[in-house]
Motif scaffolding. Structure first.
Motif, PDB file in Angstrom:
ATOM      1  N   LYS A 203     -15.147  -6.312   4.832  1.00 29.66           N
ATOM      2  CA  LYS A 203     -14.043  -6.680   4.097  1.00 29.66           C
ATOM      3  C   LYS A 203     -12.923  -5.844   4.065  1.00 29.66           C
ATOM      4  O   LYS A 203     -11.579  -6.400   3.628  1.00 29.66           O
ATOM      5  CB  LYS A 203     -14.565  -7.449   2.654  1.00 29.66           C
ATOM      6  CG  LYS A 203     -15.652  -8.636   2.765  1.00 29.66           C
ATOM      7  CD  LYS A 203     -15.948  -8.970   1.551  1.00 29.66           C
ATOM      8  CE  LYS A 203     -16.805 -10.093   1.586  1.00 29.66           C
ATOM      9  NZ  LYS A 203     -17.491 -10.552   0.323  1.00 29.66           N
ATOM     10  N   THR A 204     -13.086  -4.511   3.825  1.00 32.92           N
ATOM     11  CA  THR A 204     -12.162  -3.511   3.550  1.00 32.92           C
ATOM     12  C   THR A 204     -11.954  -2.610   4.962  1.00 32.92           C
ATOM     13  O   THR A 204     -11.154  -2.038   4.641  1.00 32.92           O
ATOM     14  CB  THR A 204     -12.715  -2.694   2.410  1.00 32.92           C
ATOM     15  OG1 THR A 204     -13.990  -1.630   2.839  1.00 32.92           O
ATOM     16  CG2 THR A 204     -13.226  -3.481   1.048  1.00 32.92           C
ATOM     17  N   TYR A 205     -12.806  -3.062   5.747  1.00 31.53           N
ATOM     18  CA  TYR A 205     -12.439  -2.070   7.024  1.00 31.53           C
ATOM     19  C   TYR A 205     -11.165  -2.600   7.643  1.00 31.53           C
ATOM     20  O   TYR A 205     -11.075  -3.798   8.142  1.00 31.53           O
ATOM     21  CB  TYR A 205     -13.812  -2.280   8.000  1.00 31.53           C
ATOM     22  CG  TYR A 205     -13.357  -1.077   9.414  1.00 31.53           C
ATOM     23  CD1 TYR A 205     -13.779   0.028   9.163  1.00 31.53           C
ATOM     24  CD2 TYR A 205     -12.848  -1.720  10.301  1.00 31.53           C
ATOM     25  CE1 TYR A 205     -13.671   0.638  10.480  1.00 31.53           C
ATOM     26  CE2 TYR A 205     -12.665  -0.927  11.519  1.00 31.53           C
ATOM     27  CZ  TYR A 205     -13.085   0.116  11.493  1.00 31.53           C
ATOM     28  OH  TYR A 205     -12.995   1.150  12.495  1.00 31.53           O
ATOM     29  N   PRO A 206     -10.320  -1.583   7.999  1.00 26.83           N
ATOM     30  CA  PRO A 206      -9.088  -2.032   8.262  1.00 26.83           C
ATOM     31  C   PRO A 206      -9.095  -2.033  10.047  1.00 26.83           C
ATOM     32  O   PRO A 206      -9.206  -0.882  10.684  1.00 26.83           O
ATOM     33  CB  PRO A 206      -7.974  -0.851   8.068  1.00 26.83           C
ATOM     34  CG  PRO A 206      -8.924   0.334   7.822  1.00 26.83           C
ATOM     35  CD  PRO A 206     -10.351  -0.224   7.502  1.00 26.83           C
ATOM     36  N   PHE A 207      -8.448  -3.148  10.582  1.00 27.39           N
ATOM     37  CA  PHE A 207      -8.557  -3.279  12.102  1.00 27.39           C
ATOM     38  C   PHE A 207      -7.233  -3.310  12.748  1.00 27.39           C
ATOM     39  O   PHE A 207      -6.176  -3.400  12.155  1.00 27.39           O
ATOM     40  CB  PHE A 207      -9.152  -4.660  12.599  1.00 27.39           C
ATOM     41  CG  PHE A 207     -10.619  -4.730  12.444  1.00 27.39           C
ATOM     42  CD1 PHE A 207     -11.253  -4.237  13.313  1.00 27.39           C
ATOM     43  CD2 PHE A 207     -11.316  -5.339  11.422  1.00 27.39           C
ATOM     44  CE1 PHE A 207     -12.988  -4.272  13.440  1.00 27.39           C
ATOM     45  CE2 PHE A 207     -12.778  -5.513  11.313  1.00 27.39           C
ATOM     46  CZ  PHE A 207     -13.385  -4.811  12.297  1.00 27.39           C
ATOM     47  N   MET A 208      -7.039  -2.517  13.966  1.00 26.60           N
ATOM     48  CA  MET A 208      -5.844  -2.621  14.920  1.00 26.60           C
ATOM     49  C   MET A 208      -6.127  -3.991  15.481  1.00 26.60           C
ATOM     50  O   MET A 208      -6.120  -4.091  16.755  1.00 26.60           O
ATOM     51  CB  MET A 208      -6.087  -1.503  15.655  1.00 26.60           C
ATOM     52  CG  MET A 208      -5.810  -0.190  15.010  1.00 26.60           C
ATOM     53  SD  MET A 208      -3.697   0.192  15.000  1.00 26.60           S
ATOM     54  CE  MET A 208      -3.149   0.239  16.699  1.00 26.60           C
TER      55      MET A 208
END
Length: 370
Positions: A203-208
């Protein structure tokens, strides 16, 4: 010319003088990305002017990533020297050393830079790291690097900033055997590995993801520039300067500002994968004329990491990841796998062959938007 060998890359080739392919590849990269000395200042001035023009009526001109390491620290110093208004961005994945935190504090306080820190939920990040360890793929650091890049783009978009200054540079970090790493922007590979081995929703992991790669980069025209390619960059001289001017303290190894990275490079890579990343970094310094091959070979005679520090890091890492010695040993003994044993990112045209006739028009659109 370098200290890599056929153990590091079984596909290495050599010319009639015994020079491997990495040296001409290095020279080609320098020619493509590093302006000649007589053109460097003019190109740097033009870049700075463009960044300032795009930053008008904005709070900041540019985003810079800060980790507390040499390269990102020097980028911060250069940005202020060049009269830019940077927003420093740090991605906290739970593995910062105390020294890294102190270095970052010194950087932003002494330079008067605003800092934004994005903290990934630790249980999420632990789960995704454990997924990669269980998958037995080589680039466990992909999950950290990917999150850092995504965070930079998200903050640039948030403040409508068009430019990100990167701490990468060709002179000192160009050479690397391809099978030592995976594509740092491949969000599909991360999701595929986590889907198979993870247990928690991210939920908080930022994806490219597509939003970054198409909306922010293409339509938002956010660009990333390796500013260190525009200035003379001698590693020893740069270290001394940031020590003198910013109170920076050395970690004793490349990217050792992260406790996990230090253990990954000092133990996991050489033990499980037979990789000593120093050999690539030292080869670049040889190519750049910043160190002799003899000095590089002497450096390789020393331990990758201090044995006592490795022991401390091992205990800390196992406790933080919730692993017993037996469990960790078993994971280290798993057969290695390739990243492309799992799903990897591919273009829309590769996934949907019926759309291939649109590929050429799409290339023209992308070129126009850029």
């Amino acid at each position: 010319m370098c200290v890599l060998d056929t153990h590091d890359d079984p596909q290495m080739t050599f010319d009639e003088q015994g020079v491997c392919q990495y040296y001409p590849q290095y020279l080609k990269a320098v020619a493509q990305h590093v302006p000649p000395p007589e053109e460097r200042q003019a190109k740097l001035d033009a870049l700075v002017e463009r960044i300032k023009t795009d930053g008008k009526r904005r709070t900041y001109d540019v985003v810079i990533g800060v980790s507390g390491g040499v390269d990102s620290t020097y980028v911060a110093l250069l940005a202020k020297e060049l009269g830019l208004r940077p927003l420093a961005v740090h991605c906290d994945n739970g593995w910062n050393s105390e020294l890294a935190v102190k270095n970052i504090e010194n950087i932003v306080n002494r330079l008067g830079i605003d800092l934004f820190t994005y903290v990934i939920d630790w249980e999420e990040f632990r789960d995704i790291q454990m997924s990669f360890i269980k998958a037995s793929v080589v680039d466990i650091e992909l999950v950290s690097d990917h999150a850092i890049f995504a965070t930079l783009f998200h903050q640039a978009a948030r403040y409508k900033i068009k430019h990100i200054l990167s701490g990468t540079n060709v002179l000192t970090e160009c050479t690397l055997p391809a099978h030592w790493v995976w594509h740092k922007t491949d969000h599909v590979n991360i999701q595929a590995i986590h889907r198979q081995f993870g247990t928690k929703p991210l939920k908080t992991y930022p994806f490219m993801d597509w939003r970054v790669k198409h909306w922010h980069q293409l339509f938002g025209r956010i660009t990333q520039t390796s500013i260190l390619n525009y200035v003379p960059y001698n590693k020893v001289a740069v270290k001394q300067r940031i020590i003198d001017e910013l109170g920076w303290r050395d970690y004793g190894g490349k990217h050792y500002e992260s406790i996990f990275t230090r253990f990954y490079q000092g133990y996991i890579l050489p033990t499980k994968f037979g990789i000593d990343k120093r050999k690539a970094h030292l080869s670049d310094l040889i190519f750049a004329g910043q160190i002799t091959k003899e000095a590089a070979l002497a450096e390789l005679q020393r331990p990758i990491c201090d044995p006592e520090q490795l022991k401390i890091d091992r205990e800390f890492m196992l406790k933080k990841l919730g692993l017993s010695e037996t469990e960790f040993t078993a994971l280290m003994q798993l057969p290695t796998r390739r990243h492309d044993d799992f799903d990897v990112e591919s273009s829309l045209f590769e996934r949907f062959p019926l759309m291939r006739p649109l590929q050429t028009p799409w290339r023209f659109v992308k070129r126009y938007l850029r």
